[in-house]
Enzyme design. Structure first.
Site, PDB file in Angstrom:
ATOM      1  N   LYS A   1       0.828  -1.206   0.000  1.00 26.93           N
ATOM      2  CA  LYS A   1       0.000   0.000   0.000  1.00 26.93           C
ATOM      3  C   LYS A   1       0.858   1.251   0.000  1.00 26.93           C
ATOM      4  O   LYS A   1       0.557   2.227  -0.694  1.00 26.93           O
ATOM      5  CB  LYS A   1      -0.906  -0.002   1.234  1.00 26.93           C
ATOM      6  CG  LYS A   1      -1.751   1.261   1.390  1.00 26.93           C
ATOM      7  CD  LYS A   1      -2.500   1.291   2.695  1.00 26.93           C
ATOM      8  CE  LYS A   1      -1.665   1.787   3.844  1.00 26.93           C
ATOM      9  NZ  LYS A   1      -1.385   3.262   3.785  1.00 26.93           N
TER      10      LYS A   1
ATOM     11  N   ASP B   1       4.545  -0.002  12.005  1.00 22.55           N
ATOM     12  CA  ASP B   1       3.351  -0.739  11.571  1.00 22.55           C
ATOM     13  C   ASP B   1       3.379  -2.204  11.986  1.00 22.55           C
ATOM     14  O   ASP B   1       2.351  -2.880  11.909  1.00 22.55           O
ATOM     15  CB  ASP B   1       3.205  -0.656  10.042  1.00 22.55           C
ATOM     16  CG  ASP B   1       2.782   0.722   9.576  1.00 22.55           C
ATOM     17  OD1 ASP B   1       2.092   1.410  10.344  1.00 22.55           O
ATOM     18  OD2 ASP B   1       3.149   1.117   8.458  1.00 22.55           O
TER      19      ASP B   1
ATOM     20  N   CYS C   1      -4.982   8.134   9.240  1.00 23.26           N
ATOM     21  CA  CYS C   1      -5.179   7.431  10.505  1.00 23.26           C
ATOM     22  C   CYS C   1      -4.830   8.337  11.677  1.00 23.26           C
ATOM     23  O   CYS C   1      -3.862   9.096  11.627  1.00 23.26           O
ATOM     24  CB  CYS C   1      -4.311   6.161  10.550  1.00 23.26           C
ATOM     25  SG  CYS C   1      -4.972   4.810   9.572  1.00 23.26           S
TER      26      CYS C   1
ATOM     27  N   ARG D   1      -4.380  11.289   2.873  1.00 25.41           N
ATOM     28  CA  ARG D   1      -3.343  12.314   2.825  1.00 25.41           C
ATOM     29  C   ARG D   1      -2.590  12.310   1.490  1.00 25.41           C
ATOM     30  O   ARG D   1      -1.654  13.085   1.304  1.00 25.41           O
ATOM     31  CB  ARG D   1      -2.348  12.097   3.973  1.00 25.41           C
ATOM     32  CG  ARG D   1      -2.957  12.393   5.325  1.00 25.41           C
ATOM     33  CD  ARG D   1      -2.005  12.073   6.468  1.00 25.41           C
ATOM     34  NE  ARG D   1      -2.587  12.502   7.722  1.00 25.41           N
ATOM     35  CZ  ARG D   1      -2.382  13.684   8.289  1.00 25.41           C
ATOM     36  NH1 ARG D   1      -1.592  14.557   7.697  1.00 25.41           N
ATOM     37  NH2 ARG D   1      -2.939  14.018   9.423  1.00 25.41           N
TER      38      ARG D   1
END
Length: 456
Positions: free
Chosen positions: A40, A328, A138, A114
């Protein structure tokens, strides 16, 4: 800015989810095979890069996730013709008729994303102007766009702040610049790369991010005709060129999704083969996974992650920029660490508000204490600033089902893992946000043996 619930519903719609609340019947191990496609954090930026070319581009191994669809919509309103074969993961992008878009159109497609900020450099080169709506993303910490605007000004852009957003122009074109980052931000590095490749003269970026996704973006730009060098001391030099052409490129795999499935295997005492995962980009994660007691096998077509069948071990983790342990990765792994025998410590140094997801874990029975102090081997930029950025996880803890709400992308998938390992039923709402970065995650969970019902 849109609300959390609005975001989740929107992402659910983009991903074809029938509803945004799911009830899980936990306590069963996840076993089987899942396919992980393009990252992503790379594919969306590579799609934006296509704007810089004067001929069509082809991007392969693209996942069908809502962030990709959002970027496709934004490119579409700017005149880029796009086709996405969901089955093969192949995206064709034709920017030869690029045009300006109205702020209302950009807002309608951007939502809380964004990504519009990264359109600025390419659009300034192609059209001489760009618009940015209010930006979301987020809710895991402060992500100001001030640096992006400062960098664009360094290249010669003129920034006008309007009630509905920001308007940028480049009356004299864009010129190379010498830029030093206070922190090796991925987004800031992407902004400089996408702007510098067609700026006149030399750009030197110091303290740049060097994540694998950044390096793959550099690969794409070089294929398009850019001249970019990367030094070992985090200095990237870009020699601007007047024109770029299209590219044909296969995306790097999504190492964040791969790590999430690995954590799911460990937490549920399961066995998951992650097709498409590669060892080099997962090196740091694999070391921590092994220290925690997890087992893995490296294969040519992927990595098998599985529970050892015995007690897990506590670990001490400090998140960091590449080649450190990714921020992450910590959220899904924290769920597994609730089952380790002893005390684990996680020191978050990338985002200052990334432990909000632990509230749901505590509600389910986990023993997690949050601290403002730097509980790691080194102090970080959040120390002495009253941010809750360290976590102490004591285990093993028996988790039981509960009603929980997804707070953000990675925290949301972590909640799914918790719901799947907990005894009893868990009702998880706002799951649509997870579709931002996890392709067909419900179908994959079904394949792995997860038991759940989607609310109608």
């Amino acid at each position: 800015m849109s609300t959390l619930t609005e975001d989740a519903a929107r992402f659910a719609k983009f991903s074809g989810l029938e509803a945004d609340t799911i009830t899980f019947n936990g306590g069963q191990p996840l076993n089987g095979r899942v396919l992980v496609r393009g990252a992503k954090n790379f594919v969306t930026k590579a799609m934006v890069a296509a704007l810089l070319g004067d001929s069509p581009s082809v991007l392969r191994n693209v996942p069908d996730i809502s962030d990709v669809r959002i970027v496709a919509g934004l490119l579409g309103v700017h005149g880029v013709t796009i086709s996405h074969n969901v089955e093969t993961g192949e995206v064709h992008l034709d920017p030869t008729k690029v045009k300006s878009a109205h702020m209302a159109e950009i807002n309608a497609h951007a939502g809380s994303s964004r990504i519009p900020i990264l359109f600025c450099g390419p659009l300034l080169h192609q059209l001489g102007e760009a618009f940015i709506p209010d930006l979301g993303g987020c809710r895991i910490g402060d992500r100001p766009i001030d640096f992006h605007l400062s960098a664009l000004r360094s290249f010669g852009a003129v920034v006008d702040k309007l009630p509905e957003g920001i308007h940028l122009t480049a009356p004299n074109g864009l010129l190379g610049a010498k830029i030093t980052l206070d922190y090796p931000s991925v987004g800031a590095t992407e902004q400089v790369l996408l702007t510098a490749v067609r700026a006149q003269g030399l750009t030197e970026l110091s303290n740049a991010a060097i994540e694998p996704e950044i390096m793959d973006l550099i690969n794409v730009l070089q294929k398009m005709g850019a001249i970019i060098s990367v030094d070992a001391d985090r200095v990237i030099r870009i020699e601007g060129v007047p024109n770029l052409h299209g590219y044909d490129h296969k995306s790097i795999f999504d190492r964040n999704e791969a790590a999430s499935w690995a954590a799911a295997a460990l937490a549920t005492q399961g066995d998951i083969f992650v097709e498409g995962a590669r060892q080099p980009e997962m090196l740091t994660f694999l070391n921590v996974f092994r220290k925690a007691g997890g087992k893995f096998e490296i294969h040519d077509d992927g990595i098998r992650f599985f529970h050892p069948g015995e007690s897990l071990s506590p670990v001490v983790i400090e998140t960091d920029v590449h080649p450190g342990f990714m921020t992450d990765w910590q959220q899904p792994l924290v769920v597994a660490l609730t089952q380790a025998t002893g005390v684990s410590i996680v020191h978050e140094t990338v985002y200052e508000q990334r432990f909000g997801f632990t509230e749901a874990l505590v509600k389910m029975g986990a023993t997690i204490e949050l601290h403002r102090e730097c509980l790691g081997g080194q102090k970080c930029r959040f120390g002495q600033q009253n941010f809750v950025h360290s976590a102490v996880i004591s285990g093993p803890s028996k988790l039981t089902g509960a009603d929980i709400e997804v707070p953000d992308l990675r925290g949301g998938f972590s909640h799914l893992i918790a719901a799947l390992m907990a005894k009893g039923h868990s009702r998880v709402s706002n799951v649509g946000i997870i579709a931002r970065g996890y392709e067909n995650f419900l179908a994959k969970l079904r394949t792995l043996g997860a038991e759940f019902e989607v609310e109608n």
